[in-house]
Design a protein around this motif. Structure first.
Motif, PDB file in Angstrom:
ATOM      1  N   ARG A  45     -39.546  21.438  35.336  1.00 18.83           N
ATOM      2  CA  ARG A  45     -38.470  22.213  35.966  1.00 18.83           C
ATOM      3  C   ARG A  45     -38.352  21.771  37.425  1.00 18.83           C
ATOM      4  O   ARG A  45     -39.308  21.873  38.184  1.00 18.83           O
ATOM      5  CB  ARG A  45     -38.768  23.707  35.865  1.00 18.83           C
ATOM      6  CG  ARG A  45     -38.967  24.171  34.422  1.00 18.83           C
ATOM      7  CD  ARG A  45     -39.234  25.658  34.309  1.00 18.83           C
ATOM      8  NE  ARG A  45     -39.570  26.023  32.947  1.00 18.83           N
ATOM      9  CZ  ARG A  45     -38.671  26.256  31.982  1.00 18.83           C
ATOM     10  NH1 ARG A  45     -37.372  26.169  32.277  1.00 18.83           N
ATOM     11  NH2 ARG A  45     -39.044  26.575  30.760  1.00 18.83           N
ATOM     12  N   ALA A  46     -37.180  21.271  37.778  1.00 22.19           N
ATOM     13  CA  ALA A  46     -36.951  20.757  39.128  1.00 22.19           C
ATOM     14  C   ALA A  46     -36.443  21.869  40.030  1.00 22.19           C
ATOM     15  O   ALA A  46     -35.563  22.645  39.648  1.00 22.19           O
ATOM     16  CB  ALA A  46     -35.939  19.615  39.090  1.00 22.19           C
ATOM     17  N   TYR A  47     -37.012  21.929  41.229  1.00 22.67           N
ATOM     18  CA  TYR A  47     -36.590  22.931  42.209  1.00 22.67           C
ATOM     19  C   TYR A  47     -36.030  22.223  43.438  1.00 22.67           C
ATOM     20  O   TYR A  47     -36.699  21.392  44.052  1.00 22.67           O
ATOM     21  CB  TYR A  47     -37.767  23.818  42.614  1.00 22.67           C
ATOM     22  CG  TYR A  47     -37.415  24.849  43.666  1.00 22.67           C
ATOM     23  CD1 TYR A  47     -36.541  25.889  43.369  1.00 22.67           C
ATOM     24  CD2 TYR A  47     -37.941  24.764  44.956  1.00 22.67           C
ATOM     25  CE1 TYR A  47     -36.205  26.828  44.333  1.00 22.67           C
ATOM     26  CE2 TYR A  47     -37.602  25.698  45.916  1.00 22.67           C
ATOM     27  CZ  TYR A  47     -36.736  26.731  45.592  1.00 22.67           C
ATOM     28  OH  TYR A  47     -36.397  27.661  46.560  1.00 22.67           O
ATOM     29  N   LEU A  48     -34.791  22.543  43.781  1.00 23.56           N
ATOM     30  CA  LEU A  48     -34.104  21.966  44.938  1.00 23.56           C
ATOM     31  C   LEU A  48     -33.723  23.082  45.885  1.00 23.56           C
ATOM     32  O   LEU A  48     -33.061  24.047  45.486  1.00 23.56           O
ATOM     33  CB  LEU A  48     -32.852  21.215  44.497  1.00 23.56           C
ATOM     34  CG  LEU A  48     -33.064  20.070  43.497  1.00 23.56           C
ATOM     35  CD1 LEU A  48     -31.733  19.629  42.911  1.00 23.56           C
ATOM     36  CD2 LEU A  48     -33.743  18.896  44.176  1.00 23.56           C
ATOM     37  N   TYR A  63     -33.118  24.039  39.284  1.00 20.91           N
ATOM     38  CA  TYR A  63     -32.866  25.298  39.983  1.00 20.91           C
ATOM     39  C   TYR A  63     -32.535  24.965  41.437  1.00 20.91           C
ATOM     40  O   TYR A  63     -33.335  24.362  42.135  1.00 20.91           O
ATOM     41  CB  TYR A  63     -34.082  26.216  39.913  1.00 20.91           C
ATOM     42  CG  TYR A  63     -34.547  26.523  38.501  1.00 20.91           C
ATOM     43  CD1 TYR A  63     -34.337  27.776  37.930  1.00 20.91           C
ATOM     44  CD2 TYR A  63     -35.196  25.546  37.728  1.00 20.91           C
ATOM     45  CE1 TYR A  63     -34.770  28.059  36.632  1.00 20.91           C
ATOM     46  CE2 TYR A  63     -35.617  25.822  36.433  1.00 20.91           C
ATOM     47  CZ  TYR A  63     -35.403  27.077  35.896  1.00 20.91           C
ATOM     48  OH  TYR A  63     -35.829  27.347  34.619  1.00 20.91           O
ATOM     49  N   LEU A  64     -31.357  25.353  41.877  1.00 26.49           N
ATOM     50  CA  LEU A  64     -30.888  25.017  43.215  1.00 26.49           C
ATOM     51  C   LEU A  64     -30.546  26.281  43.979  1.00 26.49           C
ATOM     52  O   LEU A  64     -29.876  27.181  43.446  1.00 26.49           O
ATOM     53  CB  LEU A  64     -29.643  24.123  43.125  1.00 26.49           C
ATOM     54  CG  LEU A  64     -28.881  23.841  44.416  1.00 26.49           C
ATOM     55  CD1 LEU A  64     -29.752  23.057  45.392  1.00 26.49           C
ATOM     56  CD2 LEU A  64     -27.590  23.088  44.116  1.00 26.49           C
ATOM     57  N   GLU A  65     -31.005  26.367  45.229  1.00 30.90           N
ATOM     58  CA  GLU A  65     -30.599  27.496  46.067  1.00 30.90           C
ATOM     59  C   GLU A  65     -30.572  27.108  47.537  1.00 30.90           C
ATOM     60  O   GLU A  65     -31.206  26.143  47.953  1.00 30.90           O
ATOM     61  CB  GLU A  65     -31.501  28.708  45.838  1.00 30.90           C
ATOM     62  CG  GLU A  65     -32.934  28.572  46.268  1.00 30.90           C
ATOM     63  CD  GLU A  65     -33.739  29.801  45.856  1.00 30.90           C
ATOM     64  OE1 GLU A  65     -33.128  30.823  45.515  1.00 30.90           O
ATOM     65  OE2 GLU A  65     -34.970  29.729  45.853  1.00 30.90           O
ATOM     66  N   ASN A  66     -29.812  27.865  48.291  1.00 30.51           N
ATOM     67  CA  ASN A  66     -29.686  27.670  49.733  1.00 30.51           C
ATOM     68  C   ASN A  66     -30.341  28.852  50.434  1.00 30.51           C
ATOM     69  O   ASN A  66     -29.703  29.865  50.694  1.00 30.51           O
ATOM     70  CB  ASN A  66     -28.215  27.563  50.138  1.00 30.51           C
ATOM     71  CG  ASN A  66     -27.557  26.330  49.570  1.00 30.51           C
ATOM     72  OD1 ASN A  66     -26.944  26.380  48.511  1.00 30.51           O
ATOM     73  ND2 ASN A  66     -27.680  25.217  50.256  1.00 30.51           N
TER      74      ASN A  66
END
Length: 206
Positions: free
Chosen positions: A4-7, A38-41
């Protein structure tokens, strides 16, 4: 085992596409497939990161949390870093970071063999060290920023960031209407810290 990639990016303006390509290339080189991204700012100095915790809740023991750099996972203070590490430990998730070469073998090591256990111990120590460095870098930048603002104020050059009054009025209407913070963030692009500030303002004005 799922990868699972986290950005994470601190602002909407930062582009995570390059980091995503690097993570995909890393996985491909090792014959792995990224099951979800999973991408978040959000700031790495805050534990208020819903996508990171959604990733962890989706994980099964032995899954891999793949990140570009350790500071994408943490610029946390010591107490919050320990809380996050405890969550990761309880879920038995392996952290693999592109900037931490010793972690790369964790992507293919068998969970129950001696080598895996040794790598896990070594990586835990290095992760602590890199997380501490990332936190210090964050604090140093904040301190330099504050010093710059103080100097600009003394010289009469500092005006601060103008408030987006229209957007903030709309956000307060959404808050009054009972909309969730996640839906407001998605709709407006505002940070959770902005929502917290506006919610506090509403309470003070009530």
């Amino acid at each position: 085992m799922f990868v699972r990639a986290y950005l994470r990016a601190s602002t909407k303006e930062q582009d995570a596409s390059r980091a995503k390509a690097d993570l995909e290339a890393f996985a491909k080189e090792r014959g792995l497939r990224i099951a979800a991204t999973y991408l978040e700012n959000e700031s790495g100095a805050s534990l208020a990161r819903p996508e990171l915790f959604r990733l962890l809740s989706d994980c099964q023991p032995g899954d891999i949390l793949l990140i570009e750099q350790v500071d994408r996972l943490s610029r946390l203070n010591t107490a919050d870093w320990e809380r996050l590490k405890d969550e990761i430990r309880q879920r038995r998730v392996r952290i693999v970071a592109l900037d931490l070469p010793t972690s790369h073998d964790m992507a293919t090591a068998k969970e129950d063999d001696f080598t895996s256990r040794m790598l896990d111990a070594l990586n835990g120590m290095l992760l602590d060290m890199l997380a501490a460095i990332a936190r210090k870098d964050y604090e140093d930048r904040r301190r330099r920023q504050a010093q710059g603002i103080t100097k600009a104020k003394e010289e009469g050059r500092y005006k601060g960031r103008p408030e987006d009054e229209g957007r903030n009025a709309a956000i307060m209407q959404m808050l009054k209407g009972g909309q969730s913070w996640n839906s407001i963030v998605a709709a407006t692009g505002a940070s959770r810290s902005t929502l917290a500030r506006l919610a506090k303002r509403m309470m003070e004005e009530a």
